[in-house]
Structure formats: C-alpha cells, structure tokens
Design an enzyme around this catalytic site. Structure first.
Site, PDB file in Angstrom:
ATOM      1  N   ASP A   1       0.819  -1.293  -0.065  1.00 55.09           N
ATOM      2  CA  ASP A   1       0.039   0.106  -0.071  1.00 55.09           C
ATOM      3  C   ASP A   1       0.763   1.291   0.003  1.00 55.09           C
ATOM      4  O   ASP A   1       2.042   1.041   0.316  1.00 55.09           O
ATOM      5  CB  ASP A   1      -1.012   0.127   1.086  1.00 55.09           C
ATOM      6  CG  ASP A   1      -0.542   0.196   2.276  1.00 55.09           C
ATOM      7  OD1 ASP A   1      -1.050   0.504   3.389  1.00 55.09           O
ATOM      8  OD2 ASP A   1       0.755  -0.303   2.553  1.00 55.09           O
TER       9      ASP A   1
ATOM     10  N   TYR B   1       3.077   4.719   0.731  1.00 57.30           N
ATOM     11  CA  TYR B   1       3.522   5.360   2.010  1.00 57.30           C
ATOM     12  C   TYR B   1       2.538   6.307   2.654  1.00 57.30           C
ATOM     13  O   TYR B   1       1.837   6.973   1.977  1.00 57.30           O
ATOM     14  CB  TYR B   1       4.800   6.227   1.460  1.00 57.30           C
ATOM     15  CG  TYR B   1       5.864   5.401   0.862  1.00 57.30           C
ATOM     16  CD1 TYR B   1       6.516   4.439   1.506  1.00 57.30           C
ATOM     17  CD2 TYR B   1       6.316   5.770  -0.535  1.00 57.30           C
ATOM     18  CE1 TYR B   1       7.496   3.851   1.003  1.00 57.30           C
ATOM     19  CE2 TYR B   1       7.280   5.242  -1.115  1.00 57.30           C
ATOM     20  CZ  TYR B   1       8.178   4.105  -0.246  1.00 57.30           C
ATOM     21  OH  TYR B   1       9.109   3.601  -1.075  1.00 57.30           O
TER      22      TYR B   1
ATOM     23  N   PHE C   1       6.906   2.160  -4.271  1.00 57.55           N
ATOM     24  CA  PHE C   1       8.120   2.596  -3.728  1.00 57.55           C
ATOM     25  C   PHE C   1       8.633   3.928  -4.019  1.00 57.55           C
ATOM     26  O   PHE C   1       9.773   4.164  -3.462  1.00 57.55           O
ATOM     27  CB  PHE C   1       9.234   1.241  -4.300  1.00 57.55           C
ATOM     28  CG  PHE C   1       8.982   0.117  -3.858  1.00 57.55           C
ATOM     29  CD1 PHE C   1       9.066  -0.360  -2.512  1.00 57.55           C
ATOM     30  CD2 PHE C   1       8.192  -0.902  -4.614  1.00 57.55           C
ATOM     31  CE1 PHE C   1       8.851  -1.550  -1.872  1.00 57.55           C
ATOM     32  CE2 PHE C   1       7.803  -2.209  -4.076  1.00 57.55           C
ATOM     33  CZ  PHE C   1       8.103  -2.530  -2.911  1.00 57.55           C
TER      34      PHE C   1
ATOM     35  N   HIS D   1      11.229  -8.993   0.899  1.00 58.21           N
ATOM     36  CA  HIS D   1      10.833  -7.890   0.814  1.00 58.21           C
ATOM     37  C   HIS D   1      12.040  -7.022   1.030  1.00 58.21           C
ATOM     38  O   HIS D   1      13.017  -7.177   1.999  1.00 58.21           O
ATOM     39  CB  HIS D   1       9.618  -7.256   1.676  1.00 58.21           C
ATOM     40  CG  HIS D   1       9.204  -6.045   1.448  1.00 58.21           C
ATOM     41  ND1 HIS D   1       9.582  -4.686   1.663  1.00 58.21           N
ATOM     42  CD2 HIS D   1       8.054  -5.635   0.731  1.00 58.21           C
ATOM     43  CE1 HIS D   1       8.941  -3.860   1.401  1.00 58.21           C
ATOM     44  NE2 HIS D   1       7.906  -4.347   0.571  1.00 58.21           N
TER      45      HIS D   1
END
Length: 223
Positions: free
Chosen positions: A63, A65, A76, A186
């Site tokens: 989701d 930031y 990202f 991740h």
C-alpha cells in the site's frame, strides 16, 4: 495523471461492479470524516498511466507510503526532494551492487522507470495519513488483482517482481504467457538481509527482456 486511454475500457467495466461502488462509498466516508488520504486524488491511478502494451516490468508494492508528501501513485517511489524511505534505499543498494553504478542519495522519483515501461503498482491504492494498511480489504485488492491478471493474460514476456510474502501470493495471477516471475524477500530493513540483497532481479529482468527482443531498462536514478 490520468490512466492511459487503453485502460479506459477496463476501468469502465470495473467501476460498475458492486465491490468498486462499495470502495467509492468507503472513500467518500473517509472524506466526510475529514481523514487525510494519500496519495492525492489526481495521483491515485498513476500506475495506469502506461499503455498496457508498453509494460515490460511490474514491481508490486502493498500500500502507499503514509507519511506526508511521500506517496504519489507509484509503488516504492517518492517525489524528488523527499527523504528516501528505507525500502527504497535498499532497492538502490541492490541496483548499485548489480550494475556497479551510483544511485542518487536524494532523488527517490522512479518515474524514469515508468517512462521506460515499468509499472509501479501497489495492491492497495490509497491509505490514511499515518496509518499503514488502513485501506486494506476495502476493494482495492480486487481491482489490482484484476489489473495483474489482465496484463498477464493478454500480453507476453512481462517481468513481475514480487517481493515479500504478500506480493509472492500474486504469483498465480501473473504466471501466464511466458511471463517471468521473480520473487524474493521484501527490501524492508526487517527482511532485506534474508534474500533481497543479492537477488539479482534487475539484471535478470534485463536479460529476459533482451532475450525477448525488448529494450532493457536503465535502472540508474540520478540526482
């Protein structure tokens, strides 16, 4: 930025479905309650700004930031001038290790990737300020799963980078038509040392694109 015209038919179909109407109702209620939502309305569909036929790589996030001025509709990525989030710093480190060139220390804007055909898609497209995963299970996942499935079914030779258990769970949606599925832990500081560093995904993506007569991605982000 608006969704590309070639996504319009897809959007028309989805917005008339019950799940999407419920999602819109939820977002409207958030607004009525004066909740601050990221990204801004005009940036929610930025990931769809690329024509589907031009997409070469999909990098899936979870989701947006949830900090001030961070989210701008691409997984990202943050706008230039915003402090690099920890996961993005680690992505840059991995790219430096793979290719040997220097990445920016201050510019987290990944739109140069987008302009080359990299779709930066979050599974959930909105979030409440300061509350991670606050818009989870409201309908966005259904919508973005359909995007992944549509791309994977209708186009060939796309690279899907699925980092972390959540993204890896989308493998079955993407694994069609000679698409390349790259999975690893991740890039978060909590998991980066358990296999994200050294995954070689950016080089592997370029090798795959070259082998399928597609132009490679220049992953370098400069100041």
């Amino acid at each position: 930025m608006k969704a590309h015209t070639e996504w319009q038919e897809f959007l028309k179909e989805e917005i008339n479905k019950d799940y999407y109407k419920n999602l819109v109702s939820f977002l409207n209620n958030e607004e009525k309650e004066n909740k601050v939502i990221y990204p801004s309305k005009e940036n929610i569909f930025n990931a769809l700004s690329i024509s589907p036929k031009d997409i070469k790589v999909v990098i899936l996030g979870q989701d947006p930031y949830h900090g001030v001025n961070q989210a701008h509709g691409y997984s990202f990525s943050v706008k230039k001038g915003i402090t690099l989030p920890p996961s993005l710093k680690n992505i840059y480190k991995e790219i430096e290790n793979e290719f040997g060139y220097k990445m920016s220390k201050t510019n987290g804007d990944l739109t140069p990737w987008v302009n080359q055909g990299v779709m930066l898609l979050n599974s959930i497209l909105t979030v409440r300020k300061g509350e991670a995963s606050s818009h989870k299970n409201q309908g966005w996942e259904i919508f973005t799963d359909k995007i992944i499935s549509s791309l994977a079914s209708n186009y060939n030779n796309i690279v899907f980078m699925l980092w972390g258990a959540y993204a890896k769970g989308k493998t079955s949606l993407a694994k069609k038509n000679n698409n390349l599925i790259l999975t690893s832990p991740h890039p978060s500081p909590f998991s980066v040392h358990s296999g994200f560093f050294g995954n070689n995904h950016f080089k592997l993506a370029n090798e795959f694109l070259k082998a399928n007569n597609k132009e490679e991605i220049n992953w370098q982000i400069k100041d």
